[in-house]
Design an enzyme around this catalytic site. Structure first.
Site, PDB file in Angstrom:
ATOM      1  N   SER A   1      -9.948  -0.211   6.821  1.00 35.34           N
ATOM      2  CA  SER A   1      -9.361  -0.089   5.489  1.00 35.34           C
ATOM      3  C   SER A   1      -8.682  -1.348   4.959  1.00 35.34           C
ATOM      4  O   SER A   1      -8.305  -1.404   3.789  1.00 35.34           O
ATOM      5  CB  SER A   1      -8.361   1.064   5.461  1.00 35.34           C
TER       6      SER A   1
ATOM      7  N   SER B   1      -9.839   2.284   2.707  1.00 36.52           N
ATOM      8  CA  SER B   1      -8.938   2.985   1.815  1.00 36.52           C
ATOM      9  C   SER B   1      -8.013   2.067   1.018  1.00 36.52           C
ATOM     10  O   SER B   1      -7.480   2.472  -0.002  1.00 36.52           O
ATOM     11  CB  SER B   1      -8.080   3.954   2.628  1.00 36.52           C
TER      12      SER B   1
ATOM     13  N   LYS C   1       0.846  -1.198   0.000  1.00 42.82           N
ATOM     14  CA  LYS C   1       0.000   0.000   0.000  1.00 42.82           C
ATOM     15  C   LYS C   1       0.882   1.250   0.000  1.00 42.82           C
ATOM     16  O   LYS C   1       1.891   1.299   0.723  1.00 42.82           O
ATOM     17  CB  LYS C   1      -0.921  -0.018   1.227  1.00 42.82           C
TER      18      LYS C   1
END
Lengths: 505, 502
Positions: free
Chosen positions: B184, B160, B85
């Site tokens: 997330s 997210s 990420k």
């Protein structure tokens, strides 16, 4: 540099009409090897931005870790200030934007300081002799220093009018302890000297604890003076100003006195004191207006979520308490008794900041009187000449002790001893190195002395006549001539002895 | 079930063994995934940056280590590709956090998670898309455009960490790292039919994780199987002296638990407050079936009440913006990233202001404003202070519940993946996606999301959340592993096999 001058009220009038209320905030930069929240070095004067890392530059993702030595220093200072030590406390973020603060928040402590509710006794000189005054301590808390901006171009060195600014982050993250006093009231004319005495005593304490070098001129001990006046016999407190950058003991007293006179004149003229930050100017001895604090800044403090609470173990705190060094006031009393000096002499030693060096010189074997004479005399003069503190002069107490020993042994005259000191300061090595290097030795060899005496006698027949005629004082001329011939290296007493023997007087 | 010979279809565990035995080289494995990215990422947009050269070099190093020292020289995930990420730093590789304000910034240091992955021989393929600074539940708040759900490209992949979940779901990588501040990792896992775990707070170092909300953020594994997630969890977890909030205790035995899943005799609590109203019918249906299945497998299921969970969302949206308003203050254009308006005529304050106004997107600005307000003098006690009290009450709810049961379960998200754009103009509706995942962040407890089938009404994946006490992360894997095995028995193939070809 010139500054707008504010009208000042006569000192006596200030005292007649007003009571000062004084508050002091002192930032002590700790002498830890590494910064408050990262492993960067903390050396003073390193090239800009060479002592930085992702954490103290606030690069994304970097995190703080508390410096355990800094916590220990804060606890020890708290204990020495007779404070209570929090059994559990947190750091807090103080949020505001400024380019020299990389995170745009400062990690400090807010409503949970590590030390709170203490006191420090200080001694102030009064016309009736020294008086002990107890200053109440509100709190002592831990925080990190900011970076340092320099504003280039423009006249003032301030951000206004500068062409550009440079930021050095070496200082960002250096551990600080902020000591805050409670308001000090009812002190009248003593306010300036009391302020100075407090900062001086705190500095001595910090040095005794060994937690900071406490050099005010390098900013490792910084004082902010909060001062307001209230009309005598009125309960309501006046508005205060906060004077920053007061960076010498003498200036602390001067700044207090100046603000009292400025605010007195202002109030007397029907004006009002603006709550603001003021800057102290060492050169001109005035304060000028800085940032207004009328609109109370909202720092949006909240507990620092990147750090865990600090919970000093009670047993550890007691261990630190029992290991505290002798307090400066006790030490002064002990040394004064040991050295057998008067209050006045002791005050002179303290004012010259010579206590530590004299003590060390004595520890290295010197006689107390001689040690005091050298540091308060010749060495103080040299330090003054070079505009440095005694400790920074460049000669160690051990060197001074050695010079004193050489004089006592008769190896050096006072004149020669001063030359040896000069040599040491000039980097020529230890006192013994200088003695050898410069050929400075009392000439103890009678044969060469006698030769010099013979020459002087031959050159001054009239003087010799006078001596023989019983005018012994005239011998000084011959002795002087011999001393001159030997470039001061002869022992004058011995020269006189030999001369008298020769002349049969 | 027949095992595929397509390297991109293999589990991480299998790939590691293929590399270890020499059936395929790590370079071949990496290349297969890089090819897959080339083929499908134009449609999915899971990646913000693909580090082809770095990935092949890392894979080459694994092959060299094997050649020199044999399989014994390799860690359990050596040679396995992973998507990282974009909120974690990686030395020399762009790290944007999905924000314009960090465009072009190349960190000079590895996050601790990144370092541990590298040391384990995991091959990092690149950085994945995300909502800006991890603020969002749909990945639509990325400054670089949204990621698309591999199940239906017109739908959101969750957020997210939509990029990480979509990369795993579309076989671009068998593993990914996500971060979970309010769900997330878990919510994207739920809506993409993958597995995601938020470890116990402090279980995985946050050093190098660009903070959204420091007291809530936690990095964790994304994978297609429970065992793969456990293997990754074990690699990244453990104490880190660079993170003060990192726990200095042994990592829970997650791999052991995943290898021996068993719920017999376990007490499982269904959280009353996290079911019913607001949950899509098909989501509720699959959840109820899974609870019944747990009972069949020998668990004792009871209903548990956590009375303060309904207040968790409101508390979260005060604590998170408060911390985030302060955490994001460092993005001022002074030392790194974007700088706007510096034309020699403006003051430093103006340049800072313009940089932030230009560099931050709407959601970031919204949360900075909310947080600044919540921390302001006069409002602090009512907002931040009250929220912290709710946080304590939520934590106590968990403690009380774990007196009665070993783990708690709920649907991971109230709905399946919604259409891109559907909630973009309604922040409150968007925030409600995380209603079931947020309590675990507030309490610091671990949580797992596991696919439990497709909702009958839309044919999209549904996730079940398992929650365990602090440092009992292994219980997540025990329960998750048991359910996964039972579902696989029932379905005959992993749920992802049902996803449309890209």
């Amino acid at each position: 540099m010139t500054h707008p001058t504010d009208p000042l009220m006569r000192w006596d009038d200030v005292l007649a009409g007003f009571d000062p209320v004084l508050g002091l905030e002192v930032h002590v930069e700790l002498g830890t090897q590494t910064k408050m929240f990262c492993g960067c070095r903390t050396e003073f004067g390193a090239a800009p931005n060479t002592q930085t890392c992702p954490t103290c530059l606030a690069l994304p993702g970097a995190l703080p870790v508390v410096n355990a030595v800094a916590v220990e220093s804060a606890v020890r200072l708290g204990l020495a200030l007779n404070c209570s030590i929090a059994s559990w406390c947190r750091f807090a973020r103080k949020n505001y934007f400024y380019p020299d603060m990389p995170k745009n928040y400062q990690v400090s402590q807010y409503d949970e300081p590590i030390a709170y509710g203490g006191w420090l006794d200080v001694e102030v000189p009064t016309p009736d002799g020294p008086r002990i005054h107890r200053i109440e301590i509100e709190r002592a808390h831990m925080e990190e220093d900011t970076g340092k901006s320099s504003h280039v171009g423009g006249e003032t060195g301030r951000i206004q009018g500068a062409e550009y600014s440079l930021v050095d982050y070496n200082r960002a993250g250096i551990p600080l302890i902020e000591v805050v006093t409670k308001p000090i009231e009812g002190i009248g004319a003593l306010a300036p000297e009391l302020a100075r005495a407090f900062v001086g005593e705190l500095r001595a304490l910090v040095v005794a604890l060994g937690i900071s070098d406490a050099h005010m001129h390098q900013g490792s001990l910084r004082c902010d003076v909060n001062l307001s006046l209230r009309r005598t016999r009125v309960d309501e407190l006046g508005t205060r100003s906060e004077t920053k950058n007061v960076n010498s003991l003498r200036s602390v007293a001067r700044a207090v006195r100046y603000e009292m006179q400025r605010q007195g004149a202002l109030l007397e003229a029907g004006g009002r004191v603006v709550q603001e930050t003021r800057h102290w100017h060492e050169d001109t001895g005035v304060t000028t207006s800085g940032r207004s604090k009328e609109q109370a800044e909202d720092y949006r403090y909240f507990p620092e979520p990147d750090l865990v609470p600090v919970a000093p173990d009670a047993a550890w705190v007691e261990e630190l308490r029992s290991a505290l060094p002798e307090m400066p006031a006790d030490r002064r009393r002990r040394l004064q008794a040991d050295w057998g000096v008067s209050d006045l002499e002791m005050t002179a030693v303290l004012n010259a900041d010579a206590l530590a060096v004299i003590e060390a010189t004595i520890a290295d074997g010197a006689d107390p009187a001689a040690a005091r004479k050298w540091w308060m005399g010749e060495l103080a003069r040299l330090a003054n000449e070079r505009d440095v503190e005694l400790g920074q002069l460049g000669i160690f107490p051990a060197d001074v002790a050695r010079v004193i020993a050489l004089v006592e042994a008769g190896t050096l005259t006072d004149t020669m001893a001063r030359a040896v000191v000069d040599g040491v300061l000039a980097g020529e090595g230890s006192p013994d190195d200088v003695v050898t290097g410069r050929g400075l030795q009392v000439v103890g060899d009678d044969v060469s002395l006698l030769a010099a005496i013979d020459e002087a006698v031959a050159a001054n027949p009239d003087v010799v006549e006078k001596i023989r005629a019983g005018k012994v004082t005239a011998a000084g001329v011959i002795v002087g001539a011999v001393m001159k011939a030997t470039r001061g290296q002869a022992d004058a007493a011995r020269v006189r002895e030999l001369l008298m023997a020769k002349l049969g007087v | 079930m027949t095992e595929s010979t397509d390297l991109t279809r293999m589990t991480a565990a299998r790939l590691a063994s293929v590399v270890a035995t020499g059936d395929a080289s790590a370079v071949e494995v990496a290349q297969a995934h890089l090819d897959r990215i080339t083929a499908v990422d134009a449609a999915v947009h899971a990646f913000l940056h693909v580090d082809t050269a770095g990935a092949l070099a890392a894979a080459g190093a694994v092959d060299a280590a094997r050649a020199a020292g044999g399989a014994a020289a390799l860690g359990p995930l050596a040679g396995v590709p992973l998507a990282l990420k974009d909120v974690l730093t990686m030395e020399g590789i762009p790290t944007t956090c999905g924000s314009k304000i960090l465009e072009g910034w190349r960190p000079a240091y590895d996050a601790t998670v990144t370092r541990r992955l590298k040391e384990a021989g995991v091959v990092i393929l690149g950085k994945t898309n995300m909502d800006e600074f991890a603020m969002g539940s749909s990945t639509e708040h990325s400054a670089y455009g949204p990621t698309h759900n591999p199940w239906d490209l017109t739908r959101i992949p969750g957020g997210s960490g939509g990029g990480s979940a979509a990369a795993v779901a579309s076989y671009e990588a068998p593993l990914a790292i996500g971060t979970d501040t309010g769900g997330s990792i878990r919510q994207p896992a739920a809506v993409t039919g993958t597995v995601g775990i938020k470890p116990t707070y402090g279980g995985v170092s946050r050093y190098g994780l660009v903070a959204l909300a420091s007291s809530l953020d936690q990095a964790g594994p994304c994978a297609r199987t429970v065992l793969d997630a456990a293997l990754l969890h074990a690699v990244i977890a453990g104490h880190d002296p660079l993170d003060s909030t990192s726990i200095d205790l042994p990592v829970p035995p997650v791999v052991e638990a995943a290898r021996h899943p068993d719920v017999r005799g376990m007490r499982v609590g269904v959280v009353r407050e996290l079911t019913g109203d607001g949950y899509q019918a098909g989501v509720q249906q699959r959840f109820d079936e899974s609870v019944a299945l747990l009972e069949e497998l020998g668990a004792e299921v009871v209903e548990v009440s956590c009375p303060h969970f309904p207040y968790a969302l409101a508390a979260y949206y005060l604590i998170l913006p408060s911390e985030c308003s302060s955490n994001l203050a460092k993005f001022d254009g002074m030392r790194f990233g974007l700088r706007a308006g510096d034309d020699g005529t403006r003051s430093v304050e103006e340049v800072m202001g313009r940089t932030r106004a230009t560099g931050f997107g709407d959601e970031a600005i919204r949360r900075i404003m909310l947080g600044t307000y919540a921390l302001s003098a006069g409002y602090y006690d009512a907002y931040y202070g009250s929220a912290q009290k709710v946080r304590t009450l939520v934590t106590r709810d968990f403690a009380a519940a774990f007196e009665q049961v070993d783990v708690l379960v709920s649907p991971t998200a109230p709905t399946t993946a919604f259409k891109l754009g559907a909630k973009l103009d309604d922040p409150l509706a968007m925030y409600l996606n995380d209603v079931a995942t947020i309590p675990a962040n507030l309490a610091g407890t671990p949580g797992l999301s596991l696919p439990i089938g497709l909702a009958p009404e839309d044919g999209l994946p549904v996730g079940l959340q398992v929650m365990a006490p602090v440092l009992a992360d292994h219980l997540l894997y025990r329960v998750g592993g048991a359910l996964e095995a039972a579902m696989l028995d029932r379905w005959g193939a992993p749920i992802l096999d049902g996803a449309p070809a890209l």
